[in-house]
Design an enzyme around this catalytic site. Structure first.
Site, PDB file in Angstrom:
ATOM      1  N   LYS A   1     -47.678  36.844  15.826  1.00  0.00           N
ATOM      2  CA  LYS A   1     -48.090  36.221  14.562  1.00  0.00           C
ATOM      3  C   LYS A   1     -47.596  37.050  13.384  1.00  0.00           C
ATOM      4  O   LYS A   1     -47.774  38.274  13.404  1.00  0.00           O
ATOM      5  CB  LYS A   1     -49.617  36.171  14.570  1.00  0.00           C
ATOM      6  CG  LYS A   1     -50.236  35.670  13.300  1.00  0.00           C
ATOM      7  CD  LYS A   1     -51.721  35.810  13.368  1.00  0.00           C
ATOM      8  CE  LYS A   1     -52.288  35.429  12.031  1.00  0.00           C
ATOM      9  NZ  LYS A   1     -53.632  35.836  11.839  1.00  0.00           N
TER      10      LYS A   1
ATOM     11  N   LYS B   1     -49.625  41.396  15.660  1.00  0.00           N
ATOM     12  CA  LYS B   1     -49.995  40.748  14.396  1.00  0.00           C
ATOM     13  C   LYS B   1     -49.532  41.634  13.247  1.00  0.00           C
ATOM     14  O   LYS B   1     -49.974  42.768  13.114  1.00  0.00           O
ATOM     15  CB  LYS B   1     -51.507  40.540  14.349  1.00  0.00           C
ATOM     16  CG  LYS B   1     -51.976  39.925  13.047  1.00  0.00           C
ATOM     17  CD  LYS B   1     -53.451  39.592  13.090  1.00  0.00           C
ATOM     18  CE  LYS B   1     -53.922  39.039  11.780  1.00  0.00           C
ATOM     19  NZ  LYS B   1     -55.361  38.697  11.802  1.00  0.00           N
TER      20      LYS B   1
END
Ligand code: PBG
Length: 354
Positions: free
Chosen positions: A277, A213
């Protein structure tokens, strides 16, 4: 001599390999398509607020709403009817319920816990219930972990955060989550959550780790939706300010080797699925993570990516159905087994994905 040259020239023009042959009709293209978009590849995100009868539009995310549990159930029913098999739930609290320790995060009466119980009762095992596990929607300072004063100012206390995150994950699991998805980026959280779940006998509850992330500008609309923008204030205790970004815990967009390290660590720690992500600016990362792990890989097509498409479509700059389909296909082609997208329900309801 002249004749021989002519023959050689003719042979050159005789193309043996013509890739266009397989593009000649829709049926041929379908026959040879490498990736597909099926409803089972999509995970629909939902924001849940306390109360009853709430359906709050979100200015930064046109078409997305925050729902109270009673209204959420109707949305889940529609999602199921569209073929969606999995949803991810995010709790959104009024600031009056937030504090420095994220006390409501593990409350068995939190909006997410209530939604889990209601959804399980209504839909049994038809819908995979995933919950986002992170403190940022529950802390008054909006950080994903708890803060502690240090000589260099307020900082995230990694190991103290783990205690709150494991408590939150267990509360969700006890309320009926199939899968908990830690998105906080603290070190060691997958192992800590796995251990805590197992100790409580919740051995079949899975972990979808937001393993990779990045500290991204594309989360802006989400933070507006969830009220989780990190603040310097009100938890400062000694006049030193907390950072107003997440760069001490989310990943540096300049790095890709680090993504492999994060993914490998989370797999070792017991993650059942891995996530990359955001999606679009990190498709190279998706390809790399796909090549080093056998775990199912999830992509998060994040709020800013959704908002960009919506804005461009609203401005008449591009054709939304085709642009959305192409975007989601690109994410699948890069190796994602499934995609969390704010477009999930709309794209299926409008028949955009074919
Ligand atoms: C919580 C969380 C965020 C997102 C998912 N979980 C925000 C953040 O890290 O700041 C972003 C999702 C999106 O932008 O759609 N930490």
């Amino acid at each position: 001599m002249a004749k021989r040259t002519e023959v050689a020239h003719d042979q050159l023009l005789t193309l043996i390999k013509r890739p266009r042959r397989l593009r000649a009709s829709a049926a041929l293209r379908d026959l040879t398509a490498e990736v597909q978009l099926h409803p089972r590849h999509l995970i629909a995100p939902f924001f849940i607020v306390p109360g009853r009868g709430e359906e709050q539009p979100i200015a930064a995310l046109p078409g997305v709403r925050r729902y109270s549990v009673d209204r959420l159930l109707r949305q889940l029913e529609q999602a199921l009817a569209l073929g969606i098999r999995a949803v991810i739930l995010f709790g959104v609290l009024p600031s009056s319920l937030k504090d420095a320790q994220a006390s409501c995060a593990d409350d068995p009466q939190s909006p997410v816990a209530q939604a889990l119980r209601a959804a399980r009762q209504a839909f049994g095992n038809d819908l995979v219930l995933i919950t986002d596990v992170c403190l940022c929607g529950y802390t008054d300072h909006g950080h994903c972990g708890v803060l502690t004063p240090t000589p260099r100012g307020m900082a995230i206390d990694n190991d103290a955060s783990l205690r709150r995150l494991t408590a939150m994950a267990c509360a969700h699991a006890e309320a009926g989550a199939d899968i908990v998805a830690p998105s906080d980026m603290m070190d060691g959280r997958v192992a800590a959550i796995r251990r805590a779940l197992d100790r409580r006998g919740l051995t079949m509850v899975g972990i979808l780790s937001y393993a990779v992330k990045y500290a991204s500008a594309f989360y802006g609309p989400f933070r507006a939706a969830a009220g989780s923008t990190p603040q310097a204030g009100p938890s400062r205790t000694d006049g030193t300010l907390a950072p107003t970004d997440r760069q001490t815990y989310q990943m540096d967009p300049r790095n890709s080797r680090e993504a492999l390290r994060e993914a490998a660590l989370d797999e070792e720690e017991g993650a059942d699925l891995l996530m990359v992500k955001p999606a679009l600016a990190y498709l190279d990362i998706m390809v790399k993570v796909r090549s080093i792990s056998t775990l199912p890989l999830v992509a998060y097509h994040v709020s800013g990516e959704y908002a960009m498409l919506k804005a461009a479509a609203a401005a008449g700059a591009l054709e939304e159905p085709a642009a959305v389909t192409e975007t989601l296909l690109g994410i699948r082609r890069a190796g994602a087994d499934s995609i969390i997208s704010y477009y999930a329900c709309e794209a299926l309801a409008q028949g955009w994905l074919g």
